[in-house]
Design an enzyme around this catalytic site. Sequence first.
Site, mmCIF file in Angstrom:
data_model
loop_
_atom_site.group_PDB
_atom_site.id
_atom_site.type_symbol
_atom_site.label_atom_id
_atom_site.label_comp_id
_atom_site.label_asym_id
_atom_site.label_seq_id
_atom_site.Cartn_x
_atom_site.Cartn_y
_atom_site.Cartn_z
ATOM 1 N N GLU A 194 -9.863 -46.302 2.397
ATOM 2 C CA GLU A 194 -9.600 -46.942 3.588
ATOM 3 C C GLU A 194 -9.451 -45.763 4.773
ATOM 4 O O GLU A 194 -9.979 -45.890 6.031
ATOM 5 C CB GLU A 194 -8.388 -47.707 3.693
ATOM 6 N N SER A 204 2.355 -53.244 3.222
ATOM 7 C CA SER A 204 3.095 -54.371 3.112
ATOM 8 C C SER A 204 4.283 -54.325 4.072
ATOM 9 O O SER A 204 4.182 -53.578 4.944
ATOM 10 C CB SER A 204 3.950 -53.705 1.558
ATOM 11 N N ASP A 215 -7.160 -55.015 6.613
ATOM 12 C CA ASP A 215 -6.948 -53.665 6.450
ATOM 13 C C ASP A 215 -7.091 -52.687 7.620
ATOM 14 O O ASP A 215 -6.259 -51.873 7.891
ATOM 15 C CB ASP A 215 -7.766 -52.962 5.323
ATOM 16 N N GLU A 269 -11.468 -56.394 6.355
ATOM 17 C CA GLU A 269 -10.884 -56.019 4.988
ATOM 18 C C GLU A 269 -11.880 -55.403 4.102
ATOM 19 O O GLU A 269 -12.974 -55.373 3.961
ATOM 20 C CB GLU A 269 -10.842 -57.709 4.236
#
Length: 141
Positions: free
Chosen positions: A12, A32, A42, A55
């Site tokens: 990422e 989270s 994301d 994502e």
Amino acid sequence: MSNSNAKGNRRERELVNELDARGFAVMRAPASGAATDRELPDVLAGDGDVFYAVEAKSSAGDPIYLTGEEVEALVYFAQNFGAKPRIGVRFDREDWYFFHPADLHTTDAGSYRVKKEKALADGTDIEELTGESEKTGLDDY
């Protein structure tokens, strides 16, 4: 943090850096503790003209699966945010490839699948995604 999680986070960050290097403002969503129960994409990226909610998924070589909920949450967020939803996939030793959720294979169980061959054959690469290549076609949605 599990190994695959660490690898996912590294991938990422890699994606964030690649988008940043191409002049996009980029943000990684917190993994989270999000304010809502709904999954956040994301990565959020925009360059003033185009905005993406991504994502990001990576795999050594096995097909990548996303749940119907993950994809629905992405599409919901993207529509409300005014961004284009994209699934970003990266297989080991390959580049990132991007798909609109509607272009993914859906399984009988209602999940979404991307195989490596499909990503390499039909995915949009990062140059195309960021407008650095002439070959477009994702502008439709």
